[in-house]
Write a protein that holds these residues in place. Structure first.
Motif: not given
Lengths: 53, 296
Positions: B169-181
């Motif tokens: 989800r884009q909101d996760l990319i914006d708010e929690q990029p470290e989690l996606i990384r």
């Protein structure tokens, strides 16, 4: 007068923030984020998949 | 995917059985990310769903299966036949149309029918379809059970074939990029571990079969070893030229409602730098000869 304007801006910002959390984020999610930031809870992410490769 | 990362994050996975439910779970924010069909991810973005492709699920791992005794021996023999596809939004559908063009066949010369992946082998066995194209392990299922034969592996038809992609989800990319990384790096490490040693693949088949897929580990062992490059889990960075080809074909055959630019639906920044990285991943030291008699 200045105090009234500052107070008005503060109340308006607070109201908008509360509405944003209520409508778009959810109090549970905010509470989880705070707990993760304070080290009281582990970050979680749910990922969906189909059993195909 | 591991449940516990080295950083302490809990990554949970949820099994779905059909694509529409996966799509709904993503839109309703029930899940943070999903492994989804590449053209479906493009169409979701075209529909305004704020998601991004950040990594691939795997490469290859798809096959066209026909009945063991059927008289279908090449792609041209599929003319006039009924072939099951996982979804019109599957890259398997795009591949079928790509092949029809290559063979000079009319777009409607093969009757393509959408069938949920787990039902492909039984539909072939029941004679409801003449062939199917699907991701593993459902392709190998008919082969292992003795009533199906591989007509083509996807890698025979489309080099470095892409099927599932990881969207978040884009909101996760914006708010929690470290989690996606962390998630993407974890999948990259898992892929390197899987492709690094056939023994790792056998271990993965045991764990995934029993705990996640709920399928016989022996079937997954077959998929992951016959041959070992039947499915590949490395080189999973989303590449623009590959996605452009899929998008253009998907648009031309009417799967996509409009052309979608790579930058609209993909974010390759999380994969940047992972390809050349090497991790020390063998956490399971074993005595010599431990695997004798396994993976047969």
């Amino acid at each position: 007068m200045k105090l009234k304007v500052a107070l008005g801006v503060f109340v308006w910002s607070l109201l908008i923030s509360v509405m944003h959390i209520q409508l778009n984020i959810g109090w549970g999610a905010v509470s989880d984020r705070i707990a993760v930031m304070r080290g009281q809870q582990r970050a979680e992410l749910l990922v969906g998949f189909l059993p195909v490769t | 995917m591991t449940e516990n990362s080295s950083k302490g994050t809990l990554f949970h996975s949820r099994k779905f059985t059909d694509w529409p439910t996966v799509k709904e779970a993503l839109i309703s924010k029930e899940v943070g990310g999903v492994f989804i069909l590449a053209p479906m991810a493009m169409q979701l973005v075209a529909d305004g769903v704020p998601i991004k492709v950040v990594y691939l699920g795997h490469r290859d791992g798809t096959a066209i299966i026909v009945g063991k005794e059927s008289n279908i021996y090449d792609f041209g023999d599929l003319a006039g036949k009924t072939v099951a596809i996982p979804s019109r939004y599957a890259n398997q559908n795009i591949l079928m149309h790509r092949m029809m063009r290559e063979w000079g066949m009319a777009e409607d010369s093969i009757d393509l029918r959408e069938v949920p992946p787990p039902e492909h082998p039984t539909a072939l066995l029941a004679g409801a379809i003449d062939a199917y194209i699907v991701g593993e392990p459902f392709a190998a299922k008919a082969e292992v059970d003795g009533f199906g034969r591989v007509l083509y592996q996807a890698s025979d038809l489309w080099e470095d074939f892409i099927s599932c992609v990881l969207v978040v989800r884009q909101d996760l990319i914006d708010e929690q990029p470290e989690l996606i990384r962390e998630l993407v790096a974890g999948i990259a490490k898992s892929g390197q571990w899987l492709d690094g040693d056939i023994a790792h693949r056998m271990d993965a088949a045991e764990v995934a079969g029993k705990r996640y897929y709920f399928q016989p580990p022996e079937l997954l062992k077959y998929v992951l070893s016959k041959p070992p490059d039947r499915v590949r889990y490395t080189r999973l960075t989303p590449l623009k030229h590959e996605f452009d080809e899929i998008m253009e074909l998907a648009f031309e055959i009417g799967v996509l409602s409009r052309r979608v630019a790579f930058e609209e639906y993909a974010d390759d920044s999380f994969a940047a730098g992972l390809e050349g990285t090497s991790w020390d991943l063998d956490f399971l030291p074993r005595p010599a000869g431990w695997d004798q008699g396994r993976a047969r």
